[in-house]
Design a protein around this motif. Structure first.
Motif, short mmCIF file in Angstrom:
data_model
loop_
_atom_site.label_atom_id
_atom_site.label_comp_id
_atom_site.label_asym_id
_atom_site.label_seq_id
_atom_site.Cartn_x
_atom_site.Cartn_y
_atom_site.Cartn_z
N ILE A 92 0.97 -1.08 -0.05
CA ILE A 92 -0.01 -0.11 0.01
C ILE A 92 0.80 1.23 0.01
O ILE A 92 0.78 2.37 -0.63
CB ILE A 92 -0.98 -0.04 1.31
CG1 ILE A 92 -2.12 -1.17 1.07
CG2 ILE A 92 -1.77 1.52 1.38
CD1 ILE A 92 -2.54 -1.39 2.46
N ILE A 98 -0.20 -3.98 -5.66
CA ILE A 98 -1.24 -4.20 -4.47
C ILE A 98 -2.33 -5.31 -4.95
O ILE A 98 -2.75 -5.13 -5.86
CB ILE A 98 -2.04 -2.77 -4.20
CG1 ILE A 98 -0.94 -1.70 -3.71
CG2 ILE A 98 -3.12 -3.27 -2.89
CD1 ILE A 98 -1.95 -0.31 -3.77
N LEU A 105 -6.61 -4.73 3.23
CA LEU A 105 -7.68 -3.96 2.90
C LEU A 105 -8.86 -4.72 2.78
O LEU A 105 -10.11 -4.31 3.03
CB LEU A 105 -7.48 -3.79 1.28
CG LEU A 105 -6.03 -2.97 0.88
CD1 LEU A 105 -6.01 -2.80 -0.68
CD2 LEU A 105 -6.16 -1.71 1.31
N TRP A 156 -12.62 3.28 -2.07
CA TRP A 156 -12.91 2.28 -3.15
C TRP A 156 -13.93 2.74 -4.27
O TRP A 156 -13.90 2.01 -5.38
CB TRP A 156 -13.56 1.00 -2.59
CG TRP A 156 -12.69 -0.05 -1.68
CD1 TRP A 156 -11.74 -1.09 -2.52
CD2 TRP A 156 -12.27 -0.01 -0.36
NE1 TRP A 156 -10.98 -1.67 -1.60
CE2 TRP A 156 -11.32 -1.06 -0.24
CE3 TRP A 156 -12.81 0.44 0.71
CZ2 TRP A 156 -10.78 -1.46 1.12
CZ3 TRP A 156 -12.12 0.30 1.87
CH2 TRP A 156 -11.25 -0.62 2.15
N ASN A 483 -3.90 3.99 -8.53
CA ASN A 483 -3.85 4.01 -6.94
C ASN A 483 -4.75 4.99 -6.50
O ASN A 483 -5.06 4.90 -5.16
CB ASN A 483 -2.40 4.55 -6.64
CG ASN A 483 -1.34 3.46 -7.05
OD1 ASN A 483 -0.53 3.83 -7.67
ND2 ASN A 483 -1.67 1.98 -6.70
N TYR A 486 -8.33 1.75 -3.88
CA TYR A 486 -7.96 0.46 -3.66
C TYR A 486 -8.66 -0.62 -4.48
O TYR A 486 -9.80 -0.47 -5.03
CB TYR A 486 -8.19 0.02 -2.31
CG TYR A 486 -7.28 0.95 -1.12
CD1 TYR A 486 -5.92 0.81 -1.59
CD2 TYR A 486 -7.65 1.46 -0.19
CE1 TYR A 486 -4.98 1.65 -0.63
CE2 TYR A 486 -7.03 2.07 0.81
CZ TYR A 486 -5.73 2.14 0.43
OH TYR A 486 -4.55 2.92 1.43
#
Length: 508
Positions: A92, A98, A105, A156, A483, A486
């Motif tokens: 992260i 990721i 997450l 998100w 990025n 997430y």
């Protein structure tokens, strides 16, 4: 707080978590959920349970909302022992590779929805009843639901909007498509309107850790600013600013210490205690503790790296280290007192009588003093490392002033923007900005002030994204546009029949 939540958590037969296969979930319960909310005291216990879940979501050692909001910002490095220490956090922090199965997450995502599930249950059951505390209970539950959805959509983007819990345990009942962020925001605004109408003033809250009307007004103002609806945000932010129940702590050195917990600057705060007497056997980093394990995690790394003589600090495990950029920003601003409450350079460490030997992972010349381990913040029972009582300030009055300054500036009301900005600067011991500072130059001053004031509080990265400044500030660290969000946890896509791999956020 934990004694209450344990008495109520067993009544809820269904939670919308992805932690187990549906075939493995067995209904449990010793109380009948259809009658539980006929009691005002039971309803109160369920409401307290919401705070317990928020505490759990922010304090679970490696799967913490607090941590994953801070890490992508340019004030913090992941730290730890090595480049592979808690690899999911290093991912992260470094923006690269990721995983869609990143456990930190996934853990936060699941706990946000568990909190939402409890809020949904309270809202549904209380709305159908005739309790005298009905309006308040619904208001408090809707604030919590709004808080969780704001965190989810910030991190998100488009997410499933669950306003009712499944009534059967099946994949079909759990299936829920993603809703556009605009729809999530609309629901947050609707929930906060109810919260504002039903919550008491800060001076009348039942317990000091519970949210007030001012917290709901402030959160709605923030949500509107995040959408670019700055004119609409101003009345809500102004209502909080004008309410004498809210204000800045006078001493900037104590803002993040036990001395000022649940004080006038606090709008939403996670509480912790020092009296459990945990030791390394009874402490559970993956569990639900009443002490703040993050204080230990974020302390200057031991293992012989830092001698902290004269600083008042204790050694920790070295996560969430300050970057050279934030150290330089404080110095460039001539910011002495607020810097001392936030970070300490190596030269300052030496001036206190301490020293450094070797170079810890991710070290860039300083240690953190905000949310750092101090003997005064723990207890003599058990082991000090596992019993810190420092609260996490999730939302502060200082942020409201900065949001208001931004909103006024965007609406061409620069005189008002300077007033709110200068309140923050005056508390930090800095001179007022020039009365001729306007427009884009004033906005830049607000951006920089927020960088300093809210360092390590989980705001910086998400601000850079919404301001369109993330690439300019972070591309040298590996950031790319993907990025901005997430990845949706792979477990959610696997178990939610309304989602497919095509619903994954771009680039993952």
């Amino acid at each position: 707080m934990k004694k209450i939540i344990y008495s109520v958590a067993v009544i809820f037969l269904i939670t919308v978590s992805c932690s187990s296969d549906f075939t493995e979930v067995k209904p449990v319960g010793v109380l009948e959920s259809t009658t539980f909310f006929n009691s005002e005291s039971n309803t109160e216990e369920a409401l307290i349970g919401l705070y317990d879940l928020v505490q759990f979501n922010n304090d679970q050692a490696w799967n913490s909302a607090f941590f994953i909001k801070v890490l992508p910002g340019d004030e913090a490095n992941a730290g730890g022992g090595t480049a592979t220490d808690q690899k999911q956090l290093q991912e992260i922090d470094d923006y690269a590779n990721i995983s869609i199965s990143n456990p930190s997450l996934e853990g936060v995502w699941n706990k946000e929805y568990k909190t939402i599930a409890l809020a949904n249950t309270i809202i549904e059951k209380v709305e159908a009843g005739t309790l005298s505390n009905k309006a308040f209970a619904i208001a408090e539950a809707k604030f919590m639901r709004a808080w969780c959805y704001f965190e989810l959509t910030t991190m998100w983007g488009d997410v499933p909007l669950r306003l009712e819990n499944p009534t059967t345990i099946s994949a079909e009942a759990f299936a829920k498509a993603k809703s556009p962020r605009a729809e999530i925001y609309a629901q947050i605004e609707a929930d906060l309107a109810v919260a504002i109408a039903g919550l008491p003033d800060k001076t009348a809250v039942k317990n000091n850790f519970r949210v007030s009307k001012g917290a709901a007004q402030a959160l709605l103002g923030k949500v509107l600013v995040f959408q670019g609806k700055t004119l609409a945000a101003i009345p809500y932010l102004k209502a909080v600013i004008d309410n004498p129940a809210h204000g800045l702590e006078s001493d900037v050195s104590k803002v993040w210490l036990k001395d000022s917990e649940f004080g006038k600057e606090s709008l939403f705060e996670v509480g912790f205690i020092t009296t459990k007497g945990y030791n390394f056997t009874t402490a559970n980093l993956a569990g639900r503790e009443e002490s703040n394990i993050f204080i230990q995690l974020m302390g200057p790394r031991g293992d012989g790296y830092f001698n902290l003589t004269g600083t008042g600090l204790r050694n920790g495990w070295g996560f969430n280290l300050p970057t050279a950029k934030i150290l330089s920003a404080f110095d460039a601003a001539g910011d002495v007192s607020r810097k001392a409450a936030t970070v300490m350079s190596e030269a300052e460490l030496v001036s206190f009588g301490g020293s450094k030997a070797g170079t810890p992972w991710d070290y860039e010349g300083g240690i953190r003093t905000k949310y750092a381990p101090r003997a005064s913040e723990t207890s003599a029972g058990g082991v000090v490392e596992a019993n810190y009582g420092t609260n996490l300030r999730l939302f502060r009055f200082a942020e409201v002033l900065l949001l208001a300054a931004e909103a006024y500036n965007k609406e061409g009301q620069d005189a008002n923007a300077r007033i709110e900005l200068n309140k923050i600067r005056q508390r930090a011991g800095l001179a007022d900005v020039s009365s001729t500072l306007t427009g884009a130059n004033l906005f830049n001053a607000i951006v920089n002030e927020k960088f300093l004031e809210l360092a390590f509080e989980g705001q910086r990265f998400w601000d850079l994204v919404r301001w369109g400044r993330a690439n300019a500030e972070l591309s040298s660290k590996g950031y790319t546009a993907k990025n901005d969000l997430y990845p949706i946890p792979a477990s959610e896509i696997a178990k939610n029949k309304a989602l497919t791999s095509a619903d994954q956020n771009p680039g993952y």
